[in-house]
Design an enzyme around this catalytic site. Structure first.
Site, short mmCIF file in Angstrom:
data_model
loop_
_atom_site.label_atom_id
_atom_site.label_comp_id
_atom_site.label_asym_id
_atom_site.label_seq_id
_atom_site.Cartn_x
_atom_site.Cartn_y
_atom_site.Cartn_z
N GLU A 1 54.52 19.73 82.67
CA GLU A 1 55.97 19.80 82.11
C GLU A 1 56.91 19.02 83.75
O GLU A 1 57.89 18.75 83.11
CB GLU A 1 55.78 21.21 82.01
CG GLU A 1 55.13 22.75 81.41
CD GLU A 1 54.22 22.75 81.80
OE1 GLU A 1 53.70 22.26 83.13
OE2 GLU A 1 53.14 23.93 80.85
N ILE B 1 49.60 17.10 88.55
CA ILE B 1 49.04 15.59 89.45
C ILE B 1 48.71 17.44 90.77
O ILE B 1 49.36 17.12 91.72
CB ILE B 1 50.40 15.53 89.91
CG1 ILE B 1 50.08 13.87 88.97
CG2 ILE B 1 48.86 14.38 91.40
CD1 ILE B 1 51.85 12.95 89.04
N1 THU Z 1 49.48 23.98 85.36
C1 THU Z 1 50.05 23.38 84.87
O1 THU Z 1 50.37 22.44 84.65
N2 THU Z 1 51.32 24.22 84.11
C2 THU Z 1 51.04 25.10 84.17
O2 THU Z 1 52.31 25.68 83.86
C3 THU Z 1 50.49 25.69 84.72
C4 THU Z 1 49.48 25.20 85.62
C5 THU Z 1 48.47 23.30 86.75
C6 THU Z 1 48.54 23.57 87.80
C7 THU Z 1 47.08 23.14 88.43
O3 THU Z 1 47.06 21.40 88.60
C8 THU Z 1 46.35 23.68 86.93
O4 THU Z 1 47.46 23.64 86.52
C9 THU Z 1 45.91 25.28 87.17
O5 THU Z 1 46.31 26.18 87.88
#
Ligand code: THU
Length: 133
Positions: free
Chosen positions: A57, A45
């Site tokens: 996560e 989000i």
């Molecule tokens: N992001 C995640 O949802 N999980 C991770 O472990 C690392 C990064 C998301 C954050 C952001 O919205 C996008 O990936 C790019 O960094």
């Protein structure tokens, strides 16, 4: 506890489809299997104030913890169309609070999976009390 890794990955992909990622356009989905058998999922989000973004996560974990869950078996992560997407360092620490023995899976549904234990991904987590070490 026996579980089907492809089913958990499919749940992560379903959550990925609901991610809110208009800034990076990189959608991540996570699905967390609790010890009682329920699956909690979430997508990343994002926010116009970029640093307020919450990773998929942690969205999944916080849904589960808010529902009263404390023990977890496995986490599946799907990131973009990458063949593997492991949780970032911040999420590893937050997951370790509840599930040091967690199995982490990543891949794309129907494709090859990579598996690690959370304690391999983040040995020597931060702790407030050295008697825990
Ligand atoms: N992001 C995640 O949802 N999980 C991770 O472990 C690392 C990064 C998301 C954050 C952001 O919205 C996008 O990936 C790019 O960094």
């Amino acid at each position: 506890m026996a579980y089907n890794p492809q089913d958990l990955l499919a749940a992560a992909a379903a959550a990925q489809a609901k991610a809110y990622a208009p800034y990076s356009r990189f959608k991540v989905g996570a699905a967390l299997l609790a010890a009682g058998g329920r699956v909690y999922s979430g997508g990343n989000i994002e926010n116009a104030s970029y640093s307020l973004t919450v990773c998929a996560e942690r969205v999944a974990l916080f849904q589960a913890v808010a529902a009263g869950e404390r023990d977890f078996i496995a986490l599946a992560v799907v990131g973009g169309d990458l063949p593997a997407c492991f949780p970032c360092g911040a999420c590893r620490q937050v997951l370790a609070e509840f599930a040091p023995d967690l199995e982490v899976l990543t891949g794309q549904p129907g494709g090859p999976l990579q598996r690690r234990l959370l304690k391999e991904l983040l040995p020597d987590t931060f702790k407030l009390n050295t008697s825990d070490i």
